[in-house]
Design a protein around this motif. Structure first.
Motif, PDB file in Angstrom:
ATOM      1  N   ARG A  43      -0.982  -9.522 -14.596  1.00  0.00           N
ATOM      2  CA  ARG A  43      -0.698  -9.244 -13.276  1.00  0.00           C
ATOM      3  C   ARG A  43       0.691  -8.783 -13.136  1.00  0.00           C
ATOM      4  NH1 ARG A  43      -3.726 -10.004  -8.517  1.00  0.00           N
ATOM      5  NH2 ARG A  43      -2.551  -9.966  -6.655  1.00  0.00           N
ATOM      6  N   GLY A  66      -6.526 -11.358  -4.094  1.00  0.00           N
ATOM      7  CA  GLY A  66      -6.040  -9.813  -4.443  1.00  0.00           C
ATOM      8  C   GLY A  66      -4.767  -9.684  -4.111  1.00  0.00           C
ATOM      9  N   ASN A  67      -4.362  -9.814  -2.722  1.00  0.00           N
ATOM     10  CA  ASN A  67      -3.007  -9.473  -2.194  1.00  0.00           C
ATOM     11  C   ASN A  67      -1.925 -10.487  -2.517  1.00  0.00           C
ATOM     12  OD1 ASN A  67      -3.605  -6.903  -1.288  1.00  0.00           O
ATOM     13  ND2 ASN A  67      -4.598  -7.893   0.602  1.00  0.00           N
ATOM     14  N   GLU A 100     -13.864  -5.333 -11.679  1.00  0.00           N
ATOM     15  CA  GLU A 100     -12.777  -5.640 -12.648  1.00  0.00           C
ATOM     16  C   GLU A 100     -12.607  -6.947 -13.361  1.00  0.00           C
ATOM     17  OE1 GLU A 100     -10.504  -6.301  -8.612  1.00  0.00           O
ATOM     18  OE2 GLU A 100     -12.215  -5.287  -9.277  1.00  0.00           O
ATOM     19  N   VAL A 135       4.443  -3.925  -5.702  1.00  0.00           N
ATOM     20  CA  VAL A 135       3.699  -3.648  -6.803  1.00  0.00           C
ATOM     21  C   VAL A 135       4.685  -2.939  -7.716  1.00  0.00           C
ATOM     22  CG1 VAL A 135       1.466  -3.565  -5.707  1.00  0.00           C
ATOM     23  CG2 VAL A 135       3.161  -1.612  -5.436  1.00  0.00           C
ATOM     24  N   SER A 158      -7.684  -7.722  -7.991  1.00  0.00           N
ATOM     25  CA  SER A 158      -7.406  -6.798  -6.539  1.00  0.00           C
ATOM     26  C   SER A 158      -7.956  -7.182  -5.306  1.00  0.00           C
ATOM     27  CB  SER A 158      -7.755  -5.326  -7.031  1.00  0.00           C
ATOM     28  OG  SER A 158      -9.035  -5.021  -7.024  1.00  0.00           O
ATOM     29  N   THR A 203      -6.239  -7.516 -13.505  1.00  0.00           N
ATOM     30  CA  THR A 203      -5.402  -7.660 -12.250  1.00  0.00           C
ATOM     31  C   THR A 203      -6.601  -8.034 -11.250  1.00  0.00           C
ATOM     32  OG1 THR A 203      -3.510  -6.423 -12.972  1.00  0.00           O
ATOM     33  CG2 THR A 203      -3.856  -7.107 -10.613  1.00  0.00           C
ATOM     34  N   ARG A 214       4.057  -7.355 -11.433  1.00  0.00           N
ATOM     35  CA  ARG A 214       4.677  -7.073  -9.972  1.00  0.00           C
ATOM     36  C   ARG A 214       6.098  -7.177 -10.203  1.00  0.00           C
ATOM     37  NH1 ARG A 214       0.036  -6.063  -9.211  1.00  0.00           N
ATOM     38  NH2 ARG A 214      -1.202  -6.807  -7.639  1.00  0.00           N
ATOM     39  N   ARG A 231      -9.748  -5.219  -3.345  1.00  0.00           N
ATOM     40  CA  ARG A 231     -11.094  -4.664  -3.547  1.00  0.00           C
ATOM     41  C   ARG A 231     -12.110  -5.436  -4.116  1.00  0.00           C
ATOM     42  NH1 ARG A 231     -13.210  -2.683  -7.691  1.00  0.00           N
ATOM     43  NH2 ARG A 231     -14.874  -1.235  -6.311  1.00  0.00           N
ATOM     44  N   TYR A 232     -11.800  -6.808  -4.779  1.00  0.00           N
ATOM     45  CA  TYR A 232     -12.701  -7.381  -5.421  1.00  0.00           C
ATOM     46  C   TYR A 232     -13.869  -7.786  -4.801  1.00  0.00           C
ATOM     47  CZ  TYR A 232     -14.211 -10.965  -8.961  1.00  0.00           C
ATOM     48  OH  TYR A 232     -14.881 -11.416 -10.111  1.00  0.00           O
ATOM     49  N   SER A 255       1.934   1.883  -3.615  1.00  0.00           N
ATOM     50  CA  SER A 255       1.048   1.551  -4.731  1.00  0.00           C
ATOM     51  C   SER A 255       0.455   2.887  -5.147  1.00  0.00           C
ATOM     52  CB  SER A 255      -0.099   0.563  -4.406  1.00  0.00           C
ATOM     53  OG  SER A 255      -0.959   1.101  -3.295  1.00  0.00           O
ATOM     54  N   GLN A 257       0.783  -1.183   0.139  1.00  0.00           N
ATOM     55  CA  GLN A 257       0.220  -0.050  -0.051  1.00  0.00           C
ATOM     56  C   GLN A 257       0.817   1.207   0.036  1.00  0.00           C
ATOM     57  OE1 GLN A 257      -2.862   0.635   3.292  1.00  0.00           O
ATOM     58  NE2 GLN A 257      -4.030   2.049   2.204  1.00  0.00           N
TER      59      GLN A 257
END
Length: 359
Positions: free
Chosen positions: A172, A326-327, A279, A131, A270, A268, A174, A272-273, A86, A83
């Motif tokens: 994705r 997601g993480n 998404e 990220v 995430s 990707t 990274r 927050r999915y 990001s 975080q």
């Protein structure tokens, strides 16, 4: 992800900011034995415990753990928190007038816990993950500080942005940062990893819904294993997402939902999915689209595969499962990196080392 532990013990490693163990899967696959795990999130610890057999507890806050209490190890793994570095995290903290990156008082300094453990134990190697935006954060200053710190510790360091697209049907990207102690000369680079020629599609991770897969409540149900209706968007949410996308399209912005069929490649996944699934929505002919199920997310991240005899255990709620996947680190990417590092970790370098280097 099938895991053969018959060769565990060729070397030892520790798993910091472990999440649900994506990096660990890579290094277990090449014969490593995990001797220490740290993860602060209680739900992630629950999933981790359900999928790995350990003779050690999962420790929590790494800032409160002395390096002397961590066992000696050959490799340090760390998916240190994303975080502060990001795009979304920086934007949010700027809007709140808060500091970010290395100035953040809570998460920004966690990288230095990696540094203090490396400094004390001097393992042969390490692999860090973050990220992609880590490269550009603070005009590149954050990355320069990281690389300088690792260099000062006496490690030869390489980094590369890798898209998991070659392994799983998901874009994705990274950044991975790998290093070996300079007193153990190697010619390893992250360009040594083998990138598959395959181009997987979503059909490889979606529930077939034709009876060929055993029903798995609450994800699928009925004789044919149809995806539960709980994953279909409500008419109100679907209308909102369409209106939102139309609004931003008219304004010339690229914001909107992602709608995919079995031949598609997802955006990707995430953390927050769980909020609306926008998404990655799966088209349902003649009906409203649906979210991926947590089982499909496990497959999308390479923790599991269709038809597996040992599916990934998902002991938490859908909300927590979506956050965890997601993480997570895409497991097949971690395995490919570990395979490239393996000869140097175990001192079994052959003339073939580096023969599969990619541009």
């Amino acid at each position: 992800m099938e895991r053969d532990l018959s060769q565990r013990g060729a070397f030892t490693f520790i798993d910091l900011f472990a999440g649900i163990g994506g990096l660990r899967l890579g290094f277990e696959a090449i014969g490593g034995r995990c001797v220490f795990t740290s993860e602060w999130n209680k739900f992630s610890r629950e999933t981790y415990r359900a999928n790995f057999e350990d003779d050690h507890p999962i420790d929590g806050d790494i800032t409160k753990i002395s390096a002397t209490d961590i066992p000696a190890h050959d490799v340090l793994l760390a998916g240190f928190p994303c975080q502060p570095f990001s795009i979304a995290g920086v934007s949010k903290k700027n809007s709140l007038g808060r500091s970010h990156g290395f100035l953040d008082e809570t998460q920004g300094t966690l990288f230095f816990d990696v540094v203090r453990i490396l400094s004390h134990h001097r393992p042969k190697a390490f692999l860090l993950e973050n990220v992609k935006n880590l490269l550009s954060h603070d005009k590149g200053n954050t990355m320069r500080v990281i690389l300088h710190a690792l260099d000062e510790l006496g490690y030869a360091v390489d980094h590369r942005v890798i898209d998991a697209r070659a392994w799983v049907p998901q874009h994705r990207e990274r950044i991975f940062i790998a290093g070996f102690r300079r007193d153990l000369p190697t010619s390893f680079t992250l360009n040594d990893i083998r990138i598959p020629d395959a181009s997987p599609r979503l059909s490889s991770i979606l529930h077939p819904e034709d009876g060929s897969e055993r029903p798995e409540p609450p994800f699928t149900e009925g004789a044919k294993g149809k995806v539960s209706s709980r994953y279909t968007l409500t008419p109100r949410l679907w209308e909102y997402l369409q209106n939102y996308a139309a609004k931003h399209k008219a304004a010339g912005n690229g914001f909107g939902f992602g709608l995919f069929g079995p031949d598609g490649v997802a955006r990707t996944l995430s953390a927050r999915y769980y909020k609306d699934g926008s998404e990655i929505l799966i088209a349902q002919p003649g009906g409203i689209p649906r979210r991926l199920t947590p089982r499909e997310c496990a497959r999308l991240m390479g923790f599991d595969r269709l038809g597996s005899n040992r599916p990934w255990t998902i002991p938490v709620s859908d909300t927590q499962a979506y956050r965890q996947f997601g993480n997570a680190v895409a497991a097949p990417v971690a395995i490919s990196i570990a395979e490239a590092m393996a000869p140097w970790i175990t001192n079994k370098v052959s003339l073939l080392a580096g023969a599969h280097r990619v541009a």
